[in-house]
Structure formats: C-alpha cells, structure tokens
Design an enzyme around this catalytic site. Structure first.
Site, mmCIF file in Angstrom:
data_model
loop_
_atom_site.group_PDB
_atom_site.id
_atom_site.type_symbol
_atom_site.label_atom_id
_atom_site.label_comp_id
_atom_site.label_asym_id
_atom_site.label_seq_id
_atom_site.Cartn_x
_atom_site.Cartn_y
_atom_site.Cartn_z
ATOM 1 N N SER A 240 0.851 -1.186 0.000
ATOM 2 C CA SER A 240 0.000 0.000 0.000
ATOM 3 C C SER A 240 0.889 1.240 0.000
ATOM 4 C CB SER A 240 -0.902 0.011 1.234
ATOM 5 O OG SER A 240 -0.111 0.167 2.410
ATOM 6 N N LYS A 241 0.259 2.407 0.004
ATOM 7 C CA LYS A 241 1.004 3.663 -0.075
ATOM 8 C C LYS A 241 1.955 3.854 1.098
ATOM 9 C CE LYS A 241 -2.141 6.297 -2.976
ATOM 10 N NZ LYS A 241 -3.146 7.370 -3.034
#
Length: 471
Positions: A240-241
C-alpha cells in the site's frame, strides 16, 4: 494448455493510476504472449462511469508505454462495446440459460434480511427463475446457475480448486439501466477477443467460478487461468502507499529507469534459479507460469534502488542524457547543450542511483550563478587558500591541454612547485568549481566545464575570499 496461438490481455479499470500490482500482471501477460509469438491485448474496463476518468485512462496508457509493454490490439473500451454484450445476453436468454427478474431493490433487500436472520447466505432465492418473464422497466437479466454440484478450476499457478455451486447465486448479467455487469462484460470480451490465457491477481480467484458458469452456459471453451500471488510490503502486509510509491508514474518521476522496474516486477512471485538481473530478451526467453510461486511476492524498495543504480551505470550515455532532460528541466535548466549533458552524465552515471539524483548532481555544470554550500564555503574558501588558487589560476590561463591527462600533468607540476599534496588544493578548487564538497573527480569536472568556465569560477571564488578578507 490451450492449443494454437496464445492470446493474453491486460484489462485495467481507469479509476486510478496503474499501480505496481497491475503493472506486474500486465508484464506477466505480455511476457507469455511475446515468448510464444502470441498476441497481447489491452482493454480498458471503463463500465463504472462514475469512477472512470479520461485522466486515469491516459495515465494507464502512459505507464504502459513508459514500461515498454506494447500491445498488439486495442486499447478496447468496454463502454463502447455494449452491442457485443447485448448479443451474448440474448444468446443466453434464447437458450433458456438466463432469465428476466423483476424483483425490486426493496424486495431483494428484504429477502437478504430474511436469509441472514435464518443464518443462511444472503443470496438471491430464485423467485423469478421459472416465471418466464419478459423485459419490463426496472427488470434485470440473471444467469440461471446450477443449484447443485461443483464448479472446478484447473489453475496454472494454484492447481485444482473447486467451488460449491450452492454458494453461488443467479448473478445479474444486465442491470436495470441496460448496462452489462462486470462478469458478463469480461466473459463476452474474452470470448470475442479470442483470449486463451487469463493471468490475473489472486484477488480474482472468487470471480472465476461465476465467469466459468457464464462460459459453460454459452457452451464456449474456457481459457487457461493463472492467478498470481499478491504483492506484499517488507512487513508482509498487502502493498500500500505506506510502503512508499505504488504508482508506476511515481517511480518514473522519481528517476527510475523502466527496465529496472520491469526487472523488479518480474521477480515478484516468479524466479529463475538464483538469477536476479535479466535483460528483456532473457525475461521473454525464460519466463514461465510453472515458475510462478504460490507464495506472495515481497516488494523491496531498496532492492529496486540498487537495480536502478545498476541499469544507470550500464546504460548508454546518449540514451541516459536524453532521459535526464525532463529532470533538468524540472530543476530550471531549459534547453541545455546536449553535448554538455552527455559529458555531465559520463561523470555521474557511476555515482547516482536515480535520474533525479543525477540531475541534482549535475546542476553545477549548467548554472551561471552558482552558490556555495555553507560548510564548504567556511572550510575551504578562506584566506589560507587564496595564494594557492591565485597561482593555480595563473598556470591554468597559460595551459592549453584541458584533457583529464593534460590537467593531471599540470597539477603534478603545481604540487611539486608548492610542495603540497592534491588534497590541499583539490577541495578548495572543488568548492570553487561546483559549490559543493562532493562531486565527480576534479579533472573530470574541469574537462567537462572547459577552460573558460573553470577560470571564471576560480576568479569568482578568489573574489569571494577577498571580500571576506576585506570585511
């Protein structure tokens, strides 16, 4: 394995940028098609009108082009293919494999609540299944799914998987507004485009039995399915980010080379012995679904950075110089002399891990009004070095050979005359010429800058020190 020409596809939804997981899926499909002299098709799944955007579509196409994942057909847009989907739905209706359902959303919600209260799966109960209804305003078309038995999947990565049909309901094929659902559109497209292999992420496994049932209802041959493992961050959580950038274009803008990212993506869930670095031709030759593991791939940003440094070091200077131009432009260097850019790249390519780092490191070559780092200014541009810089400037004015070898000869004579070592003059000179205490080799720098600029910068440094003396 499907006989005949292999046809793969990559079908992104234009609801956001192309991320690492999607790019890995595209790469695996591209490699399999290239390896077998097949066809790789790009399809934009833009049926979600509310969330799809032209900006995201362009970003996906830009990402694919930057990575070098060229497609043989497409891009096809699902939003423009409604007549194809309608024709498949009509086939299912006319063969009795699909039916119209007129249950209202309120009725369906009530059925779900009743099922949940009884501890049952909240699926459609088949109210309209045998009523032979026609198309009315607000009606949908549903697949007449088998009520018993199992649906089997022979996955090329995960092996054999079975799903109980009583877990699946009569899924909607056409919504009340006339638009096809995801599953219907995907199957109709894959059949009409002749897709032989569907390589996609693990998170699509539960979609597959529903799509197989549509194939079977249409009496069409199934493609070969391969569900590749998810990509995790170093902490083994889904990527994820918070693990860093996940968009392909973000890596481009940070100064990564496309082949470095391709190499890193290829190793996420796939391996070929202990080999870590592959040319594109090697990837096409060696890739196989048999060597895709069942375990999730771990994305390692540090490893990608090292790979990028490797490819920068190995890259041809002229291609690297061309790739560097947008980064120099972003830093305010407009239309630089291509010859100077190439020379600068030659001095920096073994020292930099990204093109952005290289552009920042190259700035001093192009800046007319260069400033000095405070630490270097205080330590090396001071009165103690004034005589050395003055003497060196006089010698350089008379010197004609500005090759690295020629400059080395001049410095040997200068150091002998002054009874000093190179370090005594190299750092003050480095700060004078580059503004920094770290740079490529001093003779390399002088050679690239040329005699005129070298003398001009030494004069400026002398004036700068003199000003300190006067103050």
């Amino acid at each position: 394995m499907t006989q005949g020409k292999i046809v793969t596809r990559f079908p992104p939804s234009p609801t956001g940028y192309l991320h690492i997981g999607g790019a890995r899926t595209a790469l695996f499909n591209w490699l399999l098609a290239k390896q077998n002299g097949g066809k790789f098709i790009l399809r934009i799944e833009d049926t979600d009108k509310a969330r799809s955007s032209e900006e995201a579509t362009q970003a996906i196409l830009e990402s694919m082009e930057w990575l070098g994942l060229d497609w043989d057909e497409g891009p096809y847009f699902q939003s423009r293919r409604t007549p194809i989907y309608d024709a498949f739905i009509d086939r299912l209706l006319s063969s009795g494999k699909a039916y119209y359902c007129q249950c209202t959303p309120e009725e369906l919600e009530k059925k779900r609540e009743v099922a949940k209260s009884r501890g049952l799966k909240p699926k459609y109960d088949g109210t309209c299944r045998e009523l032979g209804l026609g198309p009315e305003a607000g009606s949908v078309v549903r697949l007449k799914s088998p009520l018993t038995g199992k649906t089997h999947l022979k996955d090329l990565v995960k092996g054999s998987i079975s799903f109980n049909n009583d877990e699946l309901d009569d899924l909607i094929l056409k919504r009340s507004d006339g638009s096809p659902t995801y599953h219907m559109a995907v199957v109709a497209d894959d059949i009409s485009l002749g897709i032989t292999h569907v390589i996609r992420g693990d998170d699509h496994v539960n979609n597959t039995p529903r799509q197989i049932l549509i194939y079977q209802a249409l009496s069409e041959s199934l493609p070969d399915y391969a569900h590749v493992p998810l990509i995790l961050g170093p902490d083994k959580a889904r990527l994820s980010k918070r693990h860093g950038a996940t968009s392909v274009l973000a890596y481009r803008d940070m100064g990564y080379l496309p082949h470095a990212l391709i190499n890193a993506l290829s190793r996420l869930g796939w391996s070929y012995g202990d080999q870590e670095i592959f040319t594109l031709d090697e990837l096409i030759e060696k890739f196989s679904l048999e060597n895709v593991g069942k375990a999730a791939g771990v994305f390692n940003a540090e490893k990608l950075l090292d790979l990028n440094a490797h490819y920068i070091k190995e890259a041809e200077t002229l291609s690297l110089a061309k790739a560097l131009l947008p980064f120099l432009d972003r830093l305010g260097i407009k239309d630089p002399d291509p010859n100077l850019v190439a020379k600068a790249v030659d001095t920096l390519k073994i020292r930099c891990k990204t093109l952005l780092e290289m552009a920042e490191g190259a700035l001093f070559y192009f800046q007319e009004d260069m400033s000095y780092e405070q630490k270097g200014d205080q330590k090396f541009l001071k009165p103690a070095f004034l005589d050395l810089l003055e003497d060196l400037r006089r010698r350089l004015e008379q010197w004609t050979d500005f090759t690295e070898k020629g400059l080395e000869e001049l410095f040997i004579a200068f150091m002998d005359a002054k009874q000093i070592k190179l370090g005594k003059i190299a750092q003050p000179l480095r700060v004078a010429l580059t503004g920094k205490t770290a740079s490529p080799g001093i003779f390399e720098v002088m050679n690239v800058l040329g005699k005129e600029k070298v003398l001009e910068r030494i004069r400026k440094a002398i004036d700068h020190i003199q000003k300190k003396v006067n103050e």
